[in-house]
Write a protein that holds these residues in place. Structure first.
Motif, PDB file in Angstrom:
ATOM      1  N   GLU A 193       0.820  -1.217   0.000  1.00 42.79           N
ATOM      2  CA  GLU A 193       0.000   0.000   0.000  1.00 42.79           C
ATOM      3  C   GLU A 193       0.854   1.267   0.000  1.00 42.79           C
ATOM      4  OE1 GLU A 193      -3.410   0.391   2.492  1.00 42.79           O
ATOM      5  OE2 GLU A 193      -3.784  -1.772   2.516  1.00 42.79           O
ATOM      6  N   ILE A 194       1.919   1.285   0.793  1.00 45.10           N
ATOM      7  CA  ILE A 194       2.739   2.501   0.831  1.00 45.10           C
ATOM      8  C   ILE A 194       3.542   2.641  -0.457  1.00 45.10           C
ATOM      9  CG2 ILE A 194       4.702   1.411   2.015  1.00 45.10           C
ATOM     10  CD1 ILE A 194       3.421   5.015   2.541  1.00 45.10           C
ATOM     11  N   GLU A 195       4.022   1.545  -1.012  1.00 45.53           N
ATOM     12  CA  GLU A 195       4.835   1.639  -2.218  1.00 45.53           C
ATOM     13  C   GLU A 195       3.980   1.844  -3.467  1.00 45.53           C
ATOM     14  OE1 GLU A 195       7.576  -1.626  -2.293  1.00 45.53           O
ATOM     15  OE2 GLU A 195       8.625  -0.931  -0.487  1.00 45.53           O
ATOM     16  N   ALA A 196       2.697   1.496  -3.407  1.00 43.79           N
ATOM     17  CA  ALA A 196       1.794   1.735  -4.542  1.00 43.79           C
ATOM     18  C   ALA A 196       1.592   3.213  -4.797  1.00 43.79           C
ATOM     19  CB  ALA A 196       0.452   1.060  -4.292  1.00 43.79           C
ATOM     20  N   VAL A 197       1.843   4.055  -3.783  1.00 46.62           N
ATOM     21  CA  VAL A 197       1.726   5.502  -3.975  1.00 46.62           C
ATOM     22  C   VAL A 197       3.104   6.171  -3.961  1.00 46.62           C
ATOM     23  CG1 VAL A 197      -0.610   5.582  -3.014  1.00 46.62           C
ATOM     24  CG2 VAL A 197       1.366   5.897  -1.478  1.00 46.62           C
ATOM     25  N   GLY A 198       4.159   5.363  -4.069  1.00 48.92           N
ATOM     26  CA  GLY A 198       5.511   5.912  -4.109  1.00 48.92           C
ATOM     27  C   GLY A 198       6.000   6.439  -2.786  1.00 48.92           C
ATOM     28  N   GLY A 199       5.372   6.008  -1.694  1.00 43.58           N
ATOM     29  CA  GLY A 199       5.732   6.511  -0.374  1.00 43.58           C
ATOM     30  C   GLY A 199       6.767   5.651   0.322  1.00 43.58           C
ATOM     31  N   HIS A 200       7.111   6.063   1.519  1.00 42.13           N
ATOM     32  CA  HIS A 200       8.111   5.367   2.342  1.00 42.13           C
ATOM     33  C   HIS A 200       7.584   5.298   3.765  1.00 42.13           C
ATOM     34  CE1 HIS A 200      12.020   4.025   3.768  1.00 42.13           C
ATOM     35  NE2 HIS A 200      12.017   4.989   4.674  1.00 42.13           N
ATOM     36  N   LEU A 201       7.607   4.111   4.348  1.00 39.81           N
ATOM     37  CA  LEU A 201       7.118   3.877   5.708  1.00 39.81           C
ATOM     38  C   LEU A 201       8.207   3.183   6.498  1.00 39.81           C
ATOM     39  CD1 LEU A 201       4.552   3.920   7.625  1.00 39.81           C
ATOM     40  CD2 LEU A 201       4.120   1.586   6.796  1.00 39.81           C
TER      41      LEU A 201
END
Length: 419
Positions: free
Chosen positions: A68-76
């Motif tokens: 889910e986080i990588e599907a929006v190009g984010g970093h968690l």
């Protein structure tokens, strides 16, 4: 930029800083607890919790969290320190609801499954082994243990093989329930953010956190001591430690300036004397660490085994000469380095989110940048000299070595020289 701080009914502080011109944002949950609050049998539980929350929640599997986080190009991600645990996301501004939801999910909905914990236990043990195979990593834990002997603040963050093996899901759950209290946490966001939206999302996802504060920690005091780890290495790694000060101490900035001028860059006294003029060490630097009630000033060097004795002696000689005072030119460079670090941090929404969260936990307010710069600039040469002299007189030296250390003098000899 506009900083706004609100407080939910349960006591959770919610802060946001709108940064015009950005299309990204960072959001973090900053928790006023870390390894220094652990009882001895649960050593490593704070770090284990940080790992376990990513293994799945009641709403998401571990794979779903990552996807889910990588599907929006984010970093968690998350990290554990001795006095704080942080969970944070960096995302595009339009994906703030998802980033905040994921961060909240980690600490409100973790499954803490026994089978997953058995697998993750092995991962943490590998992390511990990797740290012990990295001399310029483990040596700082060794120095911390020597400087704060027999105290939780002196223990490593990762735990030991024995405590990691003994930890069970119920231990992690107990830690979560007791320490993750709303009044001991801050949700901070920076970037392209809307405060009202952040507060609404926080109320929805974090409004159910239990009120109150985490249990009181274990008071710490500097002791000094010696730790030597013999390893068949090509270099000798040495750290020297001296008593530092707390975040709130009036000498916080003078001692920060002293540590920077002493070994904070290539123009520093230690770098010039030990590396440039004598070639005794490849790496040498100094820095100050600070906690709620104490601190630690550290000097680190990596040197050849046969040169280690001379390198340590020259380091102490340089330190002692520095106590007589430093030139205004040296202090100007140190102040400039510190001010540049402050201003550069203002350009990162992740850095600002962390700064806001940490300062609210420490001081219950966010210190204006202007005030920080004024404190750096107002520290006089006499303030710096006095703070350094206070450090030397406050307690004995600490020493930690990793690698061949036959030529490094004993702690007693080094202390006698320093005295």
């Amino acid at each position: 930029m506009t900083l706004t701080v609100s407080r939910l009914a349960n006591g959770l502080r919610v802060a946001s800083l709108d940064m015009p011109g950005l299309e990204t944002a960072a959001v973090g949950l900053y928790v006023d607890t870390g390894s220094r609050f652990e009882p001895a049998p649960a050593h490593g539980v704070a770090h284990m919790l940080e790992h376990m929350v990513f293994k799945g929640t009641r709403r998401r599997s571990a794979r779903q969290i990552a996807e889910e986080i990588e599907a929006v190009g984010g970093h968690l991600n998350a990290y554990t320190s001795r006095d704080q645990t942080t969970f944070y996301a960096r995302i595009l501004a339009e994906d703030m609801p998802l980033g905040l939801d994921l961060v909240a999910d980690l600490i409100t909905e973790p499954v803490l499954d026994a089978q997953e914990m058995n697998r993750e236990r092995e991962v943490v043990l590998q992390e511990l082994s990797q740290a012990r195979d990295t001399p310029d990593d483990i040596i700082f834990d060794d120095l911390q243990e020597a400087a704060f002997a027999g105290q939780p603040l002196g223990r490593s963050i990762l735990g030991t093989e024995e405590t990691i093996q003994s930890l069970q899901p119920e231990d992690v759950r107990t830690w979560l329930d007791e320490h993750y209290r709303a009044e001991s946490m801050v949700l901070a966001a920076a970037g392209k953010v809307d405060h009202d939206t952040i507060v609404r999302l926080a109320e929805e996802r974090l409004g159910g956190l239990p009120s109150g504060k985490r249990p009181e920690g274990f008071a710490a005091h500097y002791t000094g001591g010696e730790a030597r780890t013999s390893k068949p290495l090509e270099q000798t790694h040495v750290t020297l430690g001296l008593p530092g000060v707390s975040y709130a101490d009036p000498d916080y900035y003078p001692l920060l300036i002293f540590a920077t001028a002493l070994g904070g860059g290539m123009s520093s006294r230690l770098f010039q004397a030990v590396r440039e003029e004598r070639g005794l060490a490849y790496s040498i630097y100094s820095y100050a660490s600070n906690y709620a009630e104490t601190g630690l000033t550290t000097i680190y060097m990596a040197t050849g085994p046969e040169a280690a004795g001379d390198a340590v002696s020259l380091t102490l000689e340089t330190l002692l000469r520095s106590l007589d005072g430093m030139s205004e030119e040296e202090l100007h460079r140190a102040r400039a380095q510190l001010k540049a670090s402050v201003f550069m941090g203002l350009e990162s929404c992740s850095g600002l989110s962390e700064q806001i969260g940490r300062q609210l936990l420490l001081f219950d307010r966010v210190i204006p940048t202007k005030e920080i710069i004024e404190r750096i600039e107002s520290a006089t040469a006499e303030d710096v000299r006095r703070a350094a002299q206070r450090m030397i007189e406050a307690g004995p030296l600490s020493l930690a070595t990793v690698g061949p250390s036959r030529i490094v003098p004993s702690l007693n000899k080094l202390q006698a020289y320093l005295s």
